[in-house]
Every structure is written in C-alpha cells, then in structure tokens.
Design an enzyme around this catalytic site. Structure first.
Site, PDB file in Angstrom:
ATOM      1  N   ASP A   2       9.192   2.355   1.844  1.00  0.00           N
ATOM      2  CA  ASP A   2       8.025   3.150   2.235  1.00  0.00           C
ATOM      3  C   ASP A   2       7.792   2.918   3.723  1.00  0.00           C
ATOM      4  OD1 ASP A   2       5.653   4.370   2.750  1.00  0.00           O
ATOM      5  OD2 ASP A   2       4.577   3.528   1.026  1.00  0.00           O
TER       6      ASP A   2
ATOM      7  N   PHE B 269       0.857  -1.180   0.000  1.00  0.00           N
ATOM      8  CA  PHE B 269       0.000   0.000   0.000  1.00  0.00           C
ATOM      9  C   PHE B 269       0.895   1.232   0.000  1.00  0.00           C
ATOM     10  CE2 PHE B 269      -2.442   3.485   1.744  1.00  0.00           C
ATOM     11  CZ  PHE B 269      -3.580   3.424   0.966  1.00  0.00           C
TER      12      PHE B 269
ATOM     13  N   LYS C 219       2.308   9.362   8.530  1.00  0.00           N
ATOM     14  CA  LYS C 219       1.630   8.873   9.735  1.00  0.00           C
ATOM     15  C   LYS C 219       2.280   9.331  11.059  1.00  0.00           C
ATOM     16  CE  LYS C 219      -1.094   5.256   7.708  1.00  0.00           C
ATOM     17  NZ  LYS C 219      -0.701   4.725   6.398  1.00  0.00           N
TER      18      LYS C 219
END
Ligand SMILES: *Cc1c(COP(=O)(O)O)cnc(C)c1O
Length: 394
Positions: A221, A136, A250
């Site tokens: 990532d 993702f 995040k």
C-alpha cells in the site's frame, strides 16, 4: 471572518473530523494563507498530497487546459490523459497494468478484489489477506477491516471477513499466520498514519521471499509512500523488492482526487466486468496527475525529497539536542516523525499554528512532517525555527 466560516461548519457539516481553527483560502508552493491573511509554511502538504507544493504552474496549466477541452467521458471511451498517465506509471515502475479510481481507499479496495480473484483462480479459493497492526488502508468497510487499528473498526461491526493482523516488522508472525486460506500479504513500506513506523531494512525482502515460497501475492500500500515521498519514485525501490501489486493515491494527483492500483501481468486476475468506476481515470484528474507525475520524473523531485529529507532530519536532530522534551526523530525521505517524551504534540501543534507552520499530530506524543517534495533548504530552516518557537512557547 474565521469564526463565521467555522460556525457554518458547526451548523451544517457532519461532525466526523476535529479541525484546526484555521480557514485556508490560498496556497503557493510551500506556503498557504488563511482568511485573515496570515501566512503559514505548510508541512502537511494536503496530507502528503501536494508533492509539488500548492498550485504548481505545471499542474495549474494542465488543469486549465484540460478543463477547457474535455472533463469527463466515462470509461466507455478512451481518453488521452488517462493513457499517458498509465504509460508514465508503468514505464517507470516494475508493474505492468494499472486501474484508476478516485481515492486511496478505493485503490486498496481494488487491490483486495484482485487478491480475492487471484486466490479463487490460483490458490484454490484462498481469500485471506494478512495485514499489520497499526496499518492504515482507508475508511470504507473493507479497508477498515484490513486496517490493523481496532478504534477504526469498533463502531462498525460486523466487518468484511478475511483479514488477519500481525505485528509489523515481524516476518515470523506472517509465516505463522499463513494458512491454505491466505491469498496475499498487504503492507505499507513505512507505516504512515500508524505513526511513521520504519521496518528493518531487510523486512520487505524477507516477506517477499516468504510470499514467493508460498505463492502469496505481496501487495504494498503505497498510497502515502508512492510518487517520491521516501526519496525514490516508489517506496519499494528504497527496499530492493518488487511487489506484485501496489496502490497509489495521495501524491499521485498532486492535489486532485485520484487513486490507482497497479499489478504485475502474472497476477492481474481481474477480467472485463470485474471492476469499474464512473469517474475513475477521469480526463481532468488524469491530466493533472500526469502533469505532476511527469514533472516529478523529469526533474528528479524524488531525489530532492531524499536530500531535503536528510536536511530536515538533521535540523530536527539539532533541535532535539537543544530541547530535552524531544525523544526521537525518525523518518525516510520527507516522511518524518518528531516524538516527545510526553503527550504534548497537541499543544506544540497549537503553538505551531500561531508561529506559522502547519503540522500533523499523528499520535498524542508525535508530530508528522510531510512537506512538499520540492521544498527548499531555506523553507525547511524557517519551518524548523517556527517549530522551535512553538516548543519554547509551551
Ligand atoms: C491515506 C491512506 C489511505 C486512504 O486514502 P484515502 O484517499 O483517504 O481514501 C490508504 N492507505 C494508506 C497507506 C494511506 O496513507
């Protein structure tokens, strides 16, 4: 109260998300309260974001002070919080340069632009990036092209070209997919949204070796794994590799919207004019992110995530031995999955709402735990007891 607010959402909001029927109004530490005054232990942490819990005093103070001092300037000028955050991130990582944006998808977009430019300059125009199935990387057109999950892509064809997907945790598949067009390999140290998929211990090291042999960039990532989630400040440190580029978001802001990509000097192919952002590195968000990041570093909050991750894993393993419907507990640090034999995760989650613990369903048979990194053993025990209640109520 709750139904009134929910009816506003139904009437006015783009219906793109399925929400839980809970209106949250306040948070403190690991706990949040809804509009009816009900208290919950928050094991979602704003989607692996609020690493210091809700409204941590260090962040509240930094935000209040910065809001009263200077909020936004544009990157035509220097601002101090942005530079302090850059220094803290670079001096505590193996990377040399940072660019700030506003979200994870934007961080990944920036890293992918860097990879294209690097390929143009250093690899004879190579532009392809190899990524993994079940990865993702975000929801923009290019990041869904990079994401190896067809259900995010189908409605939005044609996608940005140049992304090749291979099985995760399979170095040979990366080798087989590498051509003269390949510029980079982009992977998550652990796949978060894909279901908390943990690779073999030597996977990233073997990918690193292949990238070195072939002259490919290794992009990690770390939007979900960065800033302590796996028990080290950065996920790559858990696996003994040095990536060329990483992305963060995040947990970086601890709750304010910010993203970043960082690169080693040798591959920072971007030059003046190549990339930019109106808000990127905004004084308010970087002041908040700096407060959170420096607190994590100074207080070894990553170390707490490692210890509490082991505690939560043990508590869930004990639960598994009591409740036969659980098939597996897996995770690293405080990114943990609880898998069931059957697709009961949605029902357990509904019951968990009632018993007062907030969880995330990452797959029909899997719940994800990603609590604040400064959570205590008492809060974990209380949360797991509430999960057990939820299972008992099935
Ligand atoms: C969440 C996530 C993103 C996207 O971040 P947004 O802030 O939602 O755009 C990208 N990559 C990974 C690994 C993520 O977990």
């Amino acid at each position: 109260m709750t139904t009134q607010w929910i009816s506003l959402e139904e009437k006015y909001y783009a219906q793109t998300v399925r929400r839980q029927p809970i209106v949250l109004v306040r948070g403190e530490g690991t706990r949040v309260w809804d509009a009816e005054g009900k208290e919950y232990l928050d094991f979602t942490a704003g989607w692996a974001v609020t690493n210091l819990g809700h409204c941590h005093p260090a962040m509240v103070q930094a935000i209040q002070e910065q809001a009263a001092t200077l909020i936004q300037t544009s990157n035509q000028f220097f601002t101090i919080p942005q530079l302090k955050l850059a220094q803290a991130l670079i001096e505590n990582s193996c990377l040399d340069r940072v660019f700030f944006g506003n979200s994870g998808a934007e961080a990944v977009e920036g890293a992918l632009k860097l990879a294209r430019k690097y390929g143009k300059k250093n690899r004879d125009g190579a532009y392809e990036v190899i990524t993994a199935f079940n990865s993702f990387h975000g929801r923009t057109l290019t990041t869904i092209a990079a994401t190896g999950q067809p259900h995010y892509q189908e409605a939005f064809q044609p996608l940005t070209p140049g992304y090749v997907h291979v099985d995760y945790d399979d170095v040979e598949a990366i080798m087989a997919a590498t051509t003269e067009k390949t510029a980079a390999v982009m992977l998550e140290p652990i796949q978060g949204e894909g279901g908390v998929n943990i690779p073999a211990d030597d996977y990233l090291q073997r990918v690193r070796k292949w990238c070195d042999e072939q002259g490919l960039l290794l992009i990690l990532d770390e939007v979900q794994t960065g800033l302590g989630r796996l028990g080290s400040l950065f996920g790559y440190q858990e696996y003994g590799v040095e990536p060329d580029v990483i992305t963060l978001a995040k947990g970086l802001g601890g709750g304010v919207p910010i993203g970043a990509f960082m690169s080693k000097e040798h591959c920072m192919a971007l030059e003046p004019g190549d990339h930019g952002s109106t808000y990127g590195g905004n004084a308010l968000t970087t002041a908040a992110a700096y407060a959170s990041t420096q607190f994590i570093i100074d207080n070894d909050v990553s170390g707490n995530a490692r210890v509490m991750g082991a505690h939560l894993t043990a508590a869930l393993e004990a639960l598994k031995s009591r409740r036969g419907i659980i098939s597996e507990v897996r995770g690293r640090g405080l990114l943990i999955a609880l898998e069931f034999h059957d697709d009961v995760a949605a029902d357990v989650l509904t019951n968990a709402n009632a018993s007062g613990v907030l969880l995330n369903m990452v797959k029909p048979n899997t719940l994800r735990f990603m609590p604040p990194l400064n959570i205590t053993a008492e809060e974990i025990d209380e949360g797991v007891a509430r999960v057990e209640q939820a299972i008992n109520a099935l």
